[in-house]
Structure formats: C-alpha cells, structure tokens
Design a protein around this motif. Sequence first.
Motif, PDB file in Angstrom:
ATOM      1  N   ILE A   1     116.710 -20.406   7.928  1.00 61.23           N
ATOM      2  CA  ILE A   1     115.654 -19.536   7.395  1.00 61.23           C
ATOM      3  C   ILE A   1     116.192 -18.957   6.094  1.00 61.23           C
ATOM      4  O   ILE A   1     117.162 -18.209   6.090  1.00 61.23           O
ATOM      5  CB  ILE A   1     115.291 -18.420   8.376  1.00 61.23           C
ATOM      6  N   SER A   2     115.559 -19.351   5.005  1.00 60.40           N
ATOM      7  CA  SER A   2     116.038 -18.967   3.684  1.00 60.40           C
ATOM      8  C   SER A   2     115.055 -18.028   3.004  1.00 60.40           C
ATOM      9  O   SER A   2     113.835 -18.232   3.054  1.00 60.40           O
ATOM     10  CB  SER A   2     116.234 -20.204   2.809  1.00 60.40           C
ATOM     11  N   GLY A   3     115.589 -17.029   2.334  1.00 60.55           N
ATOM     12  CA  GLY A   3     114.763 -16.231   1.456  1.00 60.55           C
ATOM     13  C   GLY A   3     114.389 -17.011   0.203  1.00 60.55           C
ATOM     14  O   GLY A   3     114.864 -18.131  -0.026  1.00 60.55           O
ATOM     15  N   GLN A   4     113.533 -16.416  -0.606  1.00 64.09           N
ATOM     16  CA  GLN A   4     113.131 -17.018  -1.871  1.00 64.09           C
ATOM     17  C   GLN A   4     112.906 -15.879  -2.874  1.00 64.09           C
ATOM     18  O   GLN A   4     112.978 -14.698  -2.530  1.00 64.09           O
ATOM     19  CB  GLN A   4     111.842 -17.838  -1.702  1.00 64.09           C
TER      20      GLN A   4
ATOM     21  N   GLU B   1     111.495 -21.674   3.975  1.00 64.89           N
ATOM     22  CA  GLU B   1     111.688 -20.691   2.915  1.00 64.89           C
ATOM     23  C   GLU B   1     110.603 -19.619   3.004  1.00 64.89           C
ATOM     24  O   GLU B   1     109.411 -19.935   3.156  1.00 64.89           O
ATOM     25  CB  GLU B   1     111.636 -21.367   1.549  1.00 64.89           C
ATOM     26  N   LEU B   2     111.017 -18.364   2.882  1.00 67.25           N
ATOM     27  CA  LEU B   2     110.095 -17.242   3.043  1.00 67.25           C
ATOM     28  C   LEU B   2     110.254 -16.285   1.857  1.00 67.25           C
ATOM     29  O   LEU B   2     111.208 -15.520   1.792  1.00 67.25           O
ATOM     30  CB  LEU B   2     110.382 -16.503   4.346  1.00 67.25           C
ATOM     31  N   PRO B   3     109.341 -16.309   0.903  1.00 66.32           N
ATOM     32  CA  PRO B   3     109.413 -15.373  -0.222  1.00 66.32           C
ATOM     33  C   PRO B   3     109.280 -13.933   0.252  1.00 66.32           C
ATOM     34  O   PRO B   3     108.605 -13.646   1.255  1.00 66.32           O
ATOM     35  CB  PRO B   3     108.227 -15.790  -1.100  1.00 66.32           C
ATOM     36  N   PRO B   4     109.870 -12.983  -0.478  1.00 65.11           N
ATOM     37  CA  PRO B   4     109.836 -11.582  -0.019  1.00 65.11           C
ATOM     38  C   PRO B   4     108.439 -10.987   0.012  1.00 65.11           C
ATOM     39  O   PRO B   4     108.139 -10.149   0.884  1.00 65.11           O
ATOM     40  CB  PRO B   4     110.731 -10.866  -1.044  1.00 65.11           C
ATOM     41  N   ASP B   5     107.548 -11.381  -0.918  1.00 65.29           N
ATOM     42  CA  ASP B   5     106.190 -10.850  -0.890  1.00 65.29           C
ATOM     43  C   ASP B   5     105.428 -11.329   0.335  1.00 65.29           C
ATOM     44  O   ASP B   5     104.582 -10.603   0.884  1.00 65.29           O
ATOM     45  CB  ASP B   5     105.441 -11.224  -2.171  1.00 65.29           C
ATOM     46  N   VAL B   6     105.724 -12.537   0.810  1.00 64.27           N
ATOM     47  CA  VAL B   6     105.085 -13.065   2.018  1.00 64.27           C
ATOM     48  C   VAL B   6     105.593 -12.320   3.247  1.00 64.27           C
ATOM     49  O   VAL B   6     104.834 -12.009   4.166  1.00 64.27           O
ATOM     50  CB  VAL B   6     105.344 -14.577   2.146  1.00 64.27           C
ATOM     51  N   LEU B   7     106.889 -12.016   3.278  1.00 54.72           N
ATOM     52  CA  LEU B   7     107.446 -11.274   4.411  1.00 54.72           C
ATOM     53  C   LEU B   7     106.880  -9.850   4.492  1.00 54.72           C
ATOM     54  O   LEU B   7     106.713  -9.312   5.588  1.00 54.72           O
ATOM     55  CB  LEU B   7     108.973 -11.215   4.293  1.00 54.72           C
ATOM     56  N   GLN B   8     106.585  -9.259   3.343  1.00 55.32           N
ATOM     57  CA  GLN B   8     106.105  -7.871   3.321  1.00 55.32           C
ATOM     58  C   GLN B   8     104.609  -7.766   3.523  1.00 55.32           C
ATOM     59  O   GLN B   8     104.114  -6.799   4.129  1.00 55.32           O
ATOM     60  CB  GLN B   8     106.490  -7.217   1.992  1.00 55.32           C
TER      61      GLN B   8
END
Length: 555
Positions: free
Chosen positions: A106-109, A170-177
């Motif tokens: 699981i990677s950030g972006q 990959e999970l961008p920070p805006d998607v996680l928030q």
Amino acid sequence: MSGKYEPMELTGGQALVAQLLEEGVTDIFGIPGIQLDWAVDAIRSQPDRIRYIMPRHEQATSYMADGYARTTGREGVFMVVPGPGVLNALSGLATAYACSSRVLCISGQIPSTLIGQKHGMLHEIPDQSGILKSLTKWHGIAHRPEDVPALVHEAFVQLRSGHPRPVAIELPPDVLQAKGVTTILQRAEFNRLEPQPNTIEEAAAILAQAKFPVIQVGGGAAASGAGKAIQALAERLQAPVVMTDGARGLLDDNHPLALTSLGGRAVFPHADVIVAVGTRFIDGIAKPTHASGDTRYIYVNVDAGASGAPRAPGCLVLSDATAAAEALLAALPSETRASSTDKIGKVKAWSASQTDAIQPQTDYVRAIRSSMADDDILVSELTQVGYFSNIAFPVHAANSYVTPGYQGTLGYGFNTALGAAHGNPDRRVVSLNGDGGFGWGMQELATLARDGCNMSVVVFVDGHYGNVRRIQQRTFGDTFAVELANPDFAHLASAFGLPFEKVDSPSGLHAALTRAKDSKGPALIAVSVSEMPSPWALIHPFVPSPVTPPANPLG
C-alpha cells in the motif's frame, strides 16, 4: 462482486481499513508519513482489530511482510509513503516477487490532480506507478474514496488466485482524506486453477508406464500448500521428491522419498519421467534441469511459460499444484508399486556423506537444528552457513525454512525473520546472518527489542564479505573492498537492552541458542569464525569451485 454492507459515507482511509479488515488483515508493517496520515488515523481507530507494526526503515516493511506471508500462509501487508518510501521498500518487494509471496504493497502518492505534472511535489518521482507495476502481478490506483474498497478487494482476488505474487495499490492523500459513499465488499475467496481433464489423463498415462519417475517441487508447490497431495502422489508412484530451496519442508526431510537439490543430482539422470511441479525447472544460468535424452517431462504450473524453451518439450498441466496432484492421484492405477526406499536411502546416505565432509558448516548446522523444534522457523541468509543450509539443514515442517530465492538479496534475512516472528509468536524463529548482510538492517534491533520477539539472531563474524572474498581470490588471486569494520556486538546489544552471547564453536552456539529459546524472548548471538571451505560444488554445480563434484551413487 456483491456488497456485504449497506453503502456508508467514509473517508478513503476509513474505507481502506474497513476493506482490509473484511479481507482478514490483522497486521500491517509500515512507517507513517504525511501522505498516509488519514490511513494511519483509520488504523489507529481499530486498535483491537488491526496492529500497526513500525520498524525503523521502509526496507524492513516489505521484508517483514514477505517473511510474515511465507511462514503464516496469510497475506503480508506493508504501507509506505511515496517516492523514497517506495524506493526503499523495493528490494523486499523484488524478493517477494521472486519467491511467489502473497504481499500487498500500500503506497502513498502525491495529490491526485498533480500526478505526472512534474511540479516537484514532496516525494514525487517519475512514474511511480510504472515502477510498482514492474515488481507486481497487479496494480491499482484510487482516484476517489469510492474506489478504495473495490481496489483493495481486487488486490486480494489477485493474491488468492493464479500465480501468487505481490500486488500494489496507490492511494493519493486527497483520496484518503475525502469522504464518499462507499460499499464494503465480501471477502475474496481462494480460487485455485483446476487442471483440464485431458491433460490429467495424458500425464497419468505417462506416469502409469514410468519405471523410475521423479518429482521436483518448487516455490509454487509450497505456495499452494501442496505437501499432503504431493506426498500421497509420491507414495503411490514410489517417486523421490526433489525439493528446491523454495520448497524445503513440503515433505519432512525424514520421509524416505524426500530429497534436497543435492539428492536430485543423483536421481535425475536415471529418471524416465520427471514431474516438475510449481518450479521453473532451470538452474542459475538458465540451463534446464534435464536428465537423459530419453526422459519424458510433465510440467505442472499456473504459468504456461514454465514449460517452454529452453526446457525440453513435455506434457503441460496448467493448474494449481495441489489441484493437479490430487487429480493425478485419482487418475492413476491404485496398485502398490515396488518400494523405492532402499534406492532413495542410498541417495540420502550419499548426500549426507558429501555434506558431512564440509566443516565447520556441518557442525554449525547440526548445532542450530538440534536447538529447534520441528516447526520452529529458520530464515537463512547469504552467508557461509546459510548457503550450506539450503542442502544440509534438515527441514521437518512446511513454511519453516525461508530463503531469498533467485533474487539472492544480501541483507534480507534479519528483517524477513522479524516478519516471521511477528506472525508466529508461538514458534521460535532463528535468523542466520553474516556480519556483512546483518549490517544492512542492524538498526532493526530496535524493533526486535521493542516488540520482545520470540527470536534468536545469529551473526557469524569473520570481518569480511566472505563469498565475495572467495570469488575474488579464485578469479584474480587477490581481494579488494571486502573487509568490514564491525561494531562491538556486545555493546550493540546492550544499547538496545538485548541479551547477548559471544561464542566461537558449534557447541557454544547450541548452548547459547538453547538458553535463548528457554527465555522465550529476543537474543543476539555473535559467532566468531574464520574463512570456511567452499561447499559450492555441492550446492550449485555451475559455480566454479576447487571442490570436485561428487560421483553419482546410483551409477
């Protein structure tokens, strides 16, 4: 895919954790960072259901996930920030790929609207997705929080079907928030590839006429959990089972038909049929593991490419190893064949006589084995006793012997053993290291001490990259850049509050390992050794060695 729950509004981070829990994940190895904050916060909200295990370096996260996966039979999951976090973790991901390991990265972006724009965002690297795709069988990226459950679910579908290899999300920070209306999906089930009946009939007909069949099993058979099925098939055929490094323990080495790769060198030339199950069936220089020109071949694999050139043509059974072995057993005549025990017993005795002559490695291997229970776990390394263990360490249980596979990743061992220890708290883990490879991850003594792992860390200390020194000396008559400046290991252990012993003999190592196991906690053991003799003529015949390759005991 069908929804298990009613749609609900969740952040991308909450949706990630909810789907991971549905898939049965209980442990994540990771190092937090700003791009992952909303995922880590969601993990923090579930302290009784999911454990976040934080080492000191991203490289350890992927190795730990691999060790966890290969010794528990469950998927190993790790989480890292983008850019340098991903790059630091790649060596462990490459090892998992080489060893057919079920690992989820699981990677950030960077923010999703900026990917590919080359604005120099924090941790941005060119084509991170392409890098991850090169070392995984499947990859996905979320663009909305609503995408997250389906991506996680598909990752586990991929992990539980076909060739078991790592996958990445990959999970961008805006998607996680961000919040979205999401639906958690029902857990992905294992979906093994079943063989076609006509290929089973063809293979069974070949085996029914075989006079001396031999079965070789590799990492694919181990990943399938095919031990019981392979053993039953071997007993029906009275066929020796040659286990590659990645399949050690599939049969107990005490079984009368079980052989290591060294024993395989004795039986392959006499085989009229070879069944290659879950193995690439080629050696380290891409030379096929062929026998005589009259030998017939049956290839059992989920990858059709494992039966192609440079291998000899044969019957391909495209199938999961367990499913194929069960189907072959059902298709074969039920009569009992003449026992091969005496013949294979000669090969076992010959193999033992060859390895017994390599000292002091043999005595060290015996010291380690005699301190361990049958299902305790040994994680080998690229060190002199570790190399030798591939053919000489008796393995008695599946998922209890771990190597880096064809990736040959120096320094992988200690971190991988930590993952095995976290996944198997009731089994003693022994980590074999040389002082060269151990230096790449010794900071993880902090993780070992913090978590109180049921684990012995053995470091053989000779002050050199020993195998590099041997190769240089043989090739050039001199050595260069192989000397090491080691720490005082007693002070190092003391700095982390770890029990420590220093020994200089096999008997001393056995005693230290026994005391460490009795303590049920972590221990560091340094073993002072000098240069050891080459075992390579026994391990890999294609590696130049001053040792004369042994003669075949079967003539």
